[in-house]
Design an enzyme around this catalytic site. Structure first.
Site, PDB file in Angstrom:
ATOM      1  N   HIS A 209       0.791  -1.358   0.032  1.00  0.00           N
ATOM      2  CA  HIS A 209       0.217   0.302   0.333  1.00  0.00           C
ATOM      3  C   HIS A 209       1.323   1.480  -0.005  1.00  0.00           C
ATOM      4  O   HIS A 209       0.711   2.712  -0.730  1.00  0.00           O
ATOM      5  CB  HIS A 209      -1.220  -0.328   0.755  1.00  0.00           C
ATOM      6  CG  HIS A 209      -1.993  -0.787   0.145  1.00  0.00           C
ATOM      7  ND1 HIS A 209      -2.001  -2.030   0.609  1.00  0.00           N
ATOM      8  CD2 HIS A 209      -2.936  -0.556   0.134  1.00  0.00           C
ATOM      9  CE1 HIS A 209      -3.226  -2.828   0.961  1.00  0.00           C
ATOM     10  NE2 HIS A 209      -3.612  -1.714  -0.219  1.00  0.00           N
TER      11      HIS A 209
ATOM     12  N   GLU B 280     -10.966 -10.318  -5.029  1.00  0.00           N
ATOM     13  CA  GLU B 280      -9.889 -10.162  -5.198  1.00  0.00           C
ATOM     14  C   GLU B 280      -9.210 -11.923  -3.733  1.00  0.00           C
ATOM     15  O   GLU B 280      -8.382 -11.858  -3.982  1.00  0.00           O
ATOM     16  CB  GLU B 280      -9.100  -9.541  -4.317  1.00  0.00           C
ATOM     17  CG  GLU B 280     -10.281  -8.104  -2.535  1.00  0.00           C
ATOM     18  CD  GLU B 280      -9.652  -7.880  -2.388  1.00  0.00           C
ATOM     19  OE1 GLU B 280      -9.023  -6.619  -2.991  1.00  0.00           O
ATOM     20  OE2 GLU B 280     -10.624  -6.890  -1.405  1.00  0.00           O
TER      21      GLU B 280
ATOM     22  N   ASP C  84      -4.794  -7.847  -4.416  1.00  0.00           N
ATOM     23  CA  ASP C  84      -5.165  -9.460  -3.419  1.00  0.00           C
ATOM     24  C   ASP C  84      -5.184 -10.596  -4.225  1.00  0.00           C
ATOM     25  O   ASP C  84      -4.709 -11.176  -4.197  1.00  0.00           O
ATOM     26  CB  ASP C  84      -6.417  -8.944  -2.530  1.00  0.00           C
ATOM     27  CG  ASP C  84      -5.742  -7.744  -1.191  1.00  0.00           C
ATOM     28  OD1 ASP C  84      -4.955  -8.096  -1.241  1.00  0.00           O
ATOM     29  OD2 ASP C  84      -6.335  -7.090  -0.827  1.00  0.00           O
TER      30      ASP C  84
ATOM     31  N   CYS D  66      -9.959  -2.967 -10.525  1.00  0.00           N
ATOM     32  CA  CYS D  66      -9.393  -1.614  -9.546  1.00  0.00           C
ATOM     33  C   CYS D  66      -8.328  -2.327  -8.795  1.00  0.00           C
ATOM     34  O   CYS D  66      -7.390  -0.702  -8.153  1.00  0.00           O
ATOM     35  CB  CYS D  66     -10.341  -1.640  -8.769  1.00  0.00           C
ATOM     36  SG  CYS D  66     -10.504  -2.610  -7.714  1.00  0.00           S
TER      37      CYS D  66
HETATM   38  C1  PEP Z   1      -7.010  -5.428  -4.833  1.00  0.00           C
HETATM   39  O1  PEP Z   1      -6.782  -5.481  -3.880  1.00  0.00           O
HETATM   40  O2  PEP Z   1      -6.536  -4.826  -6.234  1.00  0.00           O
HETATM   41  C2  PEP Z   1      -7.208  -3.897  -4.237  1.00  0.00           C
HETATM   42  C3  PEP Z   1      -7.633  -2.467  -5.191  1.00  0.00           C
HETATM   43  O3  PEP Z   1      -7.154  -3.317  -3.271  1.00  0.00           O
HETATM   44  P1  PEP Z   1      -5.691  -2.490  -2.108  1.00  0.00           P
HETATM   45  O4  PEP Z   1      -5.471  -2.724  -2.786  1.00  0.00           O
HETATM   46  O5  PEP Z   1      -7.038  -1.835  -1.651  1.00  0.00           O
HETATM   47  O6  PEP Z   1      -6.059  -4.090  -1.715  1.00  0.00           O
HETATM   48 MG    MG Z   2      -7.254  -5.688  -2.443  1.00  0.00          MG
END
Ligand code: PEP
Ligand code: MG
Length: 581
Positions: A201, A448, A472, A519
């Site tokens: 993140h 995910e 994920d 996403c």
């Molecule tokens: C993902 O897991 O691809 C996602 C968009 O959520 P995050 O990156 O916030 O876990």
């Molecule tokens: Mg995620």
């Protein structure tokens, strides 16, 4: 001598600047420049903090009980001596007067310099004095914070290019995602960290800041010294420390080229994303805070595909945002998007996105061995029904001001689907009872975890839409911790199993007439644009800064040429090689 430090490239471009080393525990120390007229006052502020700490230490010494060990008094003597030592006091003042750093920043900069000198000492007794120095600095930082409120701090700040300062790059062992947020209005033009993977993140927030960044560079914060000149090459994942003039010139050239390229791409902002064969593609933005809606709009996004609300929940000293505060935040994002849809994801904390101050649940979570497999995302929300209801009511209320969709992270089980949907229905009833307005809201699930991708039909029967979280999905399919740099080379979006899961999800969703989007970071990576289009994807959500690059790729793609190749790509041992061929 010039040195190269290698890591994982996470945010494109080249940054050149002087290194500012920040200890992980001090990333949240304020960093700003002080205006020339205020420098003397800043030195006085430091002096007052020093006097306060001296008084504090003297009082501690005076109040020591008679039977206290003699070492304790001697230790306080050492602290008092360090406090007044010119290597700390004098040099910190120089950082303020010469570099115009604020007092907190000047102190942490000098601490980094001195800490390295202590580390290099042969004598173990002297080496251990580093801990004393850190304690003294901690006291000084506390005294500075006590004397200045946050408002006064930001009033004193002046913009980055003040007085022709050299550009700065941040070097840290690690930066928590929540701390990254404060760099949204940052004085840093690039950064490098020792830890982290491509879709950790911290890396994701770096991409959203659109500054060149390298993570997982292991030794970076040990090799690079305060004030070194550093080139951060966010394309190659390398930092060059104290480059030779010829290397520096080469990078300056590349920097100019990439600025020109960006300016060129910028002109695509208002061009609709349509492929050569006339397929319209929806390009949405990922945002972390309501203020990001402005860059989403200006990048030409046609909506928000992912609002990561967990960032509203972080750094709050254990106090979670209430319904009203959340409502105001969601409403701000929704109104800023001027009628375009906003997909608000319910809170997704846990794993590499901890809340800094632990609630009872987090404490439990911290002590689990596999936080990525533990109480995170929807699991946490369902275990905290009041918190979840508050958030859902806040989101629903914001839907009275524009088009809103609710998205639930990490759903895997039928029981979670039922409980999640039931919570939305309950939140609607609560608002009805209160007589508060809300609009029609679609409810969707992130796909995910592999279970959701394989069992996608179950999700399509219950949700209005799905959004594939590839970050994920890759982590859980390949059993690779997305934040662990030691296995970053195995984190592979081209793995056939990953591509098959994504293709299957898109196909089944389209067959069922459900909206499907991606996403995760793959959506903003131009290496995957054609193959995702070939799978039938027509909705991509990414950082605003990536939209123009992906749009350019879409404008140049003929999907009819790619759809015929899809089966070969998915059946290949090495899909990436087939795509590149
Ligand atoms: C993902 O897991 O691809 C996602 C968009 O959520 P995050 O990156 O916030 O876990
Ligand atoms: Mg995620």
């Amino acid at each position: 001598m010039s040195i190269q430090v290698f890591g994982v490239p996470v945010s494109r471009g080249v940054a050149i600047g002087r290194a500012v080393l920040v200890a992980s525990s001090r990333v949240d120390v304020a960093h700003y420049f002080v205006a020339p007229d205020d420098l003397e006052a800043e030195v006085q502020r430091l002096k007052r903090a020093r006097d306060a700490v001296a008084a504090e230490l003297s009082a501690l010494q005076r109040d020591l009980p008679d039977d206290a060990p003699a070492e304790l008094s001697a230790l306080l003597d050492v602290h008092l001596m360090l406090l007044h030592d010119d290597a700390l006091a004098g040099a910190t003042k120089d950082w303020i007067l010469e570099r115009h750093y604020n007092a907190e920043w000047a102190l942490s900069a000098q601490l980094e310099v001195l800490a390295r000198q202590f580390d290099d000492m042969e004598d173990p007794y002297l080496r251990e004095r580093k801990a004393d120095l850190e304690q003294v600095v901690e006291r000084l930082l506390n005294a500075l914070t006590a004397s200045t409120g946050a408002a006064a701090r930001s009033d004193a700040a002046v913009p980055r290019d003040f007085a022709g300062e050299d550009p700065l790059v941040l070097v840290a062992s690690d930066i928590a995602p929540a701390d990254m947020l404060q760099f949204k209005s940052s004085i840093f033009t690039g950064f490098i960290t020792d830890v982290g993977g491509k879709t950790s993140h911290t890396a994701i927030v770096a991409r959203s800041l659109d500054i060149p960044a390298v993570v997982g560079a292991r030794e970076a914060s040990r090799i690079i010294r305060q004030d070194d000149w550093v080139v951060i090459d966010g394309d190659a994942g390398v930092a060059v420390v104290n480059p030779s003039p010829i290397v520096l010139e080469e990078y300056r050239f590349r920097q100019r080229q990439s600025q020109l390229e960006r300016a060129r791409l910028d002109r695509l902002r208002h061009t609709p994303a349509v492929t050569l064969d006339g397929q319209s593609v929806e390009l949405l933005a990922n945002i972390e805070l309501p203020v990001d809606a402005a860059s989403a709009l200006s990048s030409g996004a046609v909506g928000v595909g992912l609002f990561r609300t967990e960032f509203l929940f972080m750094n709050r000293n254990g106090e979670l945002p209430g319904e009203e505060e959340q409502f105001q935040a969601y409403k701000a994002a929704v109104t800023a998007m001027q009628g375009l849809p906003v997909t608000i994801r319910t809170v997704d904390v846990g794993a590499d996105k901890p809340l800094d101050q632990m609630s009872a649940q987090e404490l439990r979570h911290e002590h689990t061995l596999n936080p990525a497999l533990g109480l995170r995302a929807i699991r946490w929300s369902l275990s905290e029904p009041d918190m979840f209801s508050q958030q859902l009511r806040a989101i629903l209320r914001a839907s009275a001001f524009g088009k809103v969709r609710v998205l639930m992270p990490m759903v895997a089980h039928l029981s979670e689907i039922r409980a999640g949907l039931h919570a939305v229905a309950r939140a609607r009833e609560q608002l009805d009872r209160r007589g508060q307005a809300y609009g029609a809201v679609d409810v969707g699930a992130m796909i995910e975890v592999p279970a959701a991708a394989i069992g996608i039909d179950l999700f399509l029967r219950h949700f209005n839409f799905v959004s594939i979280g590839t970050n994920d999905l890759i982590q859980y399919t390949l059993a690779i911790d997305r934040a662990d740099e030691s296995v970053a080379h195995l984190y592979d979006a081209w793995h056939p199993a990953v591509l098959i899961l994504i293709a299957n999800t898109i196909r089944r969703a389209r067959d069922a007439g459900r909206h499907v989007s991606i996403c995760g970071e793959m959506a903003g990576d131009p290496a995957f644009t054609e193959v995702l289009l070939a799978m039938g994807l027509r909705s991509f959500s990414m950082h605003p800064a990536q939209i123009a690059t992906i749009k350019q790729r879409i404008l140049r793609t003929d999907t009819t040429r790619w759809t015929g190749r899809l089966q070969d790509i998915l059946a290949a041992d090495d899909p990436q090689a087939v795509v590149h061929a």
